[in-house]
Design a protein around this motif. Structure first.
Motif, short mmCIF file in Angstrom:
data_model
loop_
_atom_site.label_atom_id
_atom_site.label_comp_id
_atom_site.label_asym_id
_atom_site.label_seq_id
_atom_site.Cartn_x
_atom_site.Cartn_y
_atom_site.Cartn_z
N MET A 200 -24.53 -20.09 -37.11
CA MET A 200 -23.56 -20.21 -38.20
C MET A 200 -24.03 -19.53 -39.48
O MET A 200 -25.21 -19.26 -39.68
CB MET A 200 -23.31 -21.70 -38.49
CG MET A 200 -24.48 -22.40 -39.15
SD MET A 200 -24.17 -24.15 -39.43
CE MET A 200 -25.64 -24.62 -40.38
N HIS A 201 -23.06 -19.27 -40.35
CA HIS A 201 -23.34 -18.79 -41.71
C HIS A 201 -23.42 -20.03 -42.60
O HIS A 201 -22.41 -20.70 -42.84
CB HIS A 201 -22.21 -17.87 -42.18
CG HIS A 201 -22.06 -16.63 -41.36
ND1 HIS A 201 -22.64 -15.43 -41.69
CD2 HIS A 201 -21.42 -16.43 -40.18
CE1 HIS A 201 -22.35 -14.53 -40.78
NE2 HIS A 201 -21.62 -15.11 -39.84
N GLY A 202 -24.61 -20.35 -43.06
CA GLY A 202 -24.80 -21.53 -43.88
C GLY A 202 -25.30 -21.18 -45.27
O GLY A 202 -25.55 -20.01 -45.59
N CYS A 206 -22.08 -19.14 -46.65
CA CYS A 206 -20.90 -19.89 -46.22
C CYS A 206 -19.83 -19.86 -47.32
O CYS A 206 -20.10 -20.26 -48.46
CB CYS A 206 -21.28 -21.33 -45.91
SG CYS A 206 -19.89 -22.37 -45.41
N LYS A 225 -17.69 -12.95 -48.89
CA LYS A 225 -18.41 -13.51 -47.75
C LYS A 225 -18.04 -12.81 -46.45
O LYS A 225 -18.76 -12.89 -45.46
CB LYS A 225 -18.14 -15.02 -47.64
CG LYS A 225 -18.61 -15.80 -48.86
CD LYS A 225 -20.10 -15.62 -49.14
CE LYS A 225 -20.54 -16.22 -50.46
NZ LYS A 225 -20.31 -17.65 -50.60
N CYS A 231 -13.77 -22.29 -46.64
CA CYS A 231 -13.60 -23.73 -46.57
C CYS A 231 -13.12 -24.23 -47.93
O CYS A 231 -13.48 -23.68 -48.97
CB CYS A 231 -14.91 -24.41 -46.21
SG CYS A 231 -15.68 -23.81 -44.69
N SER A 295 -12.68 -18.09 -36.62
CA SER A 295 -13.75 -18.82 -37.30
C SER A 295 -13.56 -20.31 -37.11
O SER A 295 -12.42 -20.79 -36.95
CB SER A 295 -13.75 -18.51 -38.80
OG SER A 295 -14.00 -17.14 -39.03
N VAL A 297 -15.29 -24.18 -38.60
CA VAL A 297 -16.19 -24.86 -39.53
C VAL A 297 -17.22 -25.65 -38.74
O VAL A 297 -16.89 -26.35 -37.77
CB VAL A 297 -15.42 -25.79 -40.47
CG1 VAL A 297 -16.37 -26.51 -41.42
CG2 VAL A 297 -14.38 -25.01 -41.26
N GLY A 309 -21.64 -25.08 -42.42
CA GLY A 309 -21.57 -23.63 -42.28
C GLY A 309 -20.29 -23.22 -41.59
O GLY A 309 -19.40 -24.05 -41.34
N VAL A 310 -20.20 -21.95 -41.26
CA VAL A 310 -19.05 -21.40 -40.56
C VAL A 310 -19.55 -20.53 -39.41
O VAL A 310 -20.46 -19.71 -39.60
CB VAL A 310 -18.15 -20.57 -41.50
CG1 VAL A 310 -17.08 -19.83 -40.70
CG2 VAL A 310 -17.50 -21.46 -42.55
#
Length: 322
Positions: A200-202, A206, A225, A231, A295, A297, A309-310
């Motif tokens: 994930m992208h945290g 994110c 991003k 989010c 994507s 969450v 993250g995503v």
């Protein structure tokens, strides 16, 4: 035509050799597992010929399941490679006869250094067995070879016993799926066992905005991003309220009106689907495919949900999950 009867006899003989080991699992097996579990050095497997090949496989299995292991060729050992052995190592020696000269010549050094010795042998009263801290009986009634000469049933039994040790040790040490994935990052199985949190992208990567964030800033966050979404969280508790995607923006613009004057709460999709940190990557991929989204969450455990993250479809592409 091939002699299928002989082929069946080979398989039956080798299967019988493995099954015969079941009733021999006693306190000696338990002691061997505990020696391996308490080993603070390396597990060193050694054996000559076909036994050496089996040693290499057992060493690979141990290493891949969290127990550092290596193969030491006994002939090379007595010509300088004995230097790899340390007092905190456990030596696992394979010899069907238990009288292999090259192995017996290692015994003095093993004892002098204080390393522990596990013997896997078909000769429970052999020199090797008598010298070992633990000796495991791996004898067979007959080889699968029609001449009863070629190591076949005996090597199969030794390999199976080595697997039994490795798998029992795996459970004793609490080895988990994610541990396996960490040790197999390049393999297909390892990729399947990857968790969402690993991909994930945290943190600062994110995309996150507050519910009252103006759309001009929302669009900037989404663009910077580069995930095609953001989010939306509660301003006080950082609770996940919804998401805004490129698709949400297009649909809102198609309705007409001034979008830049709105807030994130006016445009977001509420109650978005999410997964936990420990969700398997393969499971996350299935959700993305079923819902036709790009994507998802990744949320912290607990209620209310907090954004961790995503996970993006492209992250799974890079892992060759398809």
């Amino acid at each position: 035509m091939a002699d299928r009867a002989l082929a069946r006899k080979v398989l039956e003989t080798e299967a019988a050799a493995i099954l015969a080991l079941v009733d021999r699992l006693d306190d000696r097996f338990d002691a061997a597992v505990q020696l391996l579990r308490r080993c603070t050095g390396r597990v060193i497997l050694t054996g000559m010929g076909k036994s050496g090949i089996i040693c290499r496989k057992i060493a690979a299995t141990l290493t891949s399941t969290g127990t550092p292991a290596l193969f030491l060729h006994p002939a090379e050992a007595i010509h300088g490679d004995l230097g790899v052995i340390r007092g905190d190592d456990v030596i696992v020696a394979l010899s069907y006869s238990g009288e292999t000269d090259e192995l017996l010549r290692l015994l003095e050094t093993i004892r002098r250094l204080g390393a522990r010795l596990i013997a896997i042998t078909g000769g429970p009263r052999s020199t090797l067995a008598e010298a070992a801290d633990v000796a495991l009986d791996c004898s067979v009634l007959e080889e699968a070879c029609p001449l009863n000469l070629v190591p076949t049933a005996s090597t199969t039994a030794a390999l199976a016993l080595g697997d039994a040790l490795a798998m029992t040790l795996l459970v004793e040490k609490g080895f988990r799926q994610e541990d396996f994935a960490n040790l197999h990052p390049g393999g297909k199985l390892g990729k399947r066992l990857m968790r969402a949190e690993a991909l994930m992208h945290g943190g600062t990567q994110c995309p996150v905005v507050r519910a009252d964030t103006r759309m001009r800033d929302v669009i900037y966050e989404m663009s910077s991003k580069g995930l095609g979404m953001t989010c939306v969280v509660d301003g006080d508790e950082d609770t996940l309220l919804g998401i805004i995607t490129d698709g949400d923006l297009r649909r809102r613009m198609e309705r007409g009106g001034e979008i830049l004057g709105l807030s994130a709460a006016d445009v977001m999709t509420r109650h978005p689907v999410s997964v936990s940190r420990d969700t398997l990557a393969a499971e996350a991929l299935n959700i993305l495919e079923q819902r036709r989204i790009t994507s998802i969450v990744v949320a912290e455990d607990g209620v209310p949900k907090r954004v961790a993250g995503v996970l993006h479809l492209h992250d799974l592409w890079r892992m060759e999950m398809f």
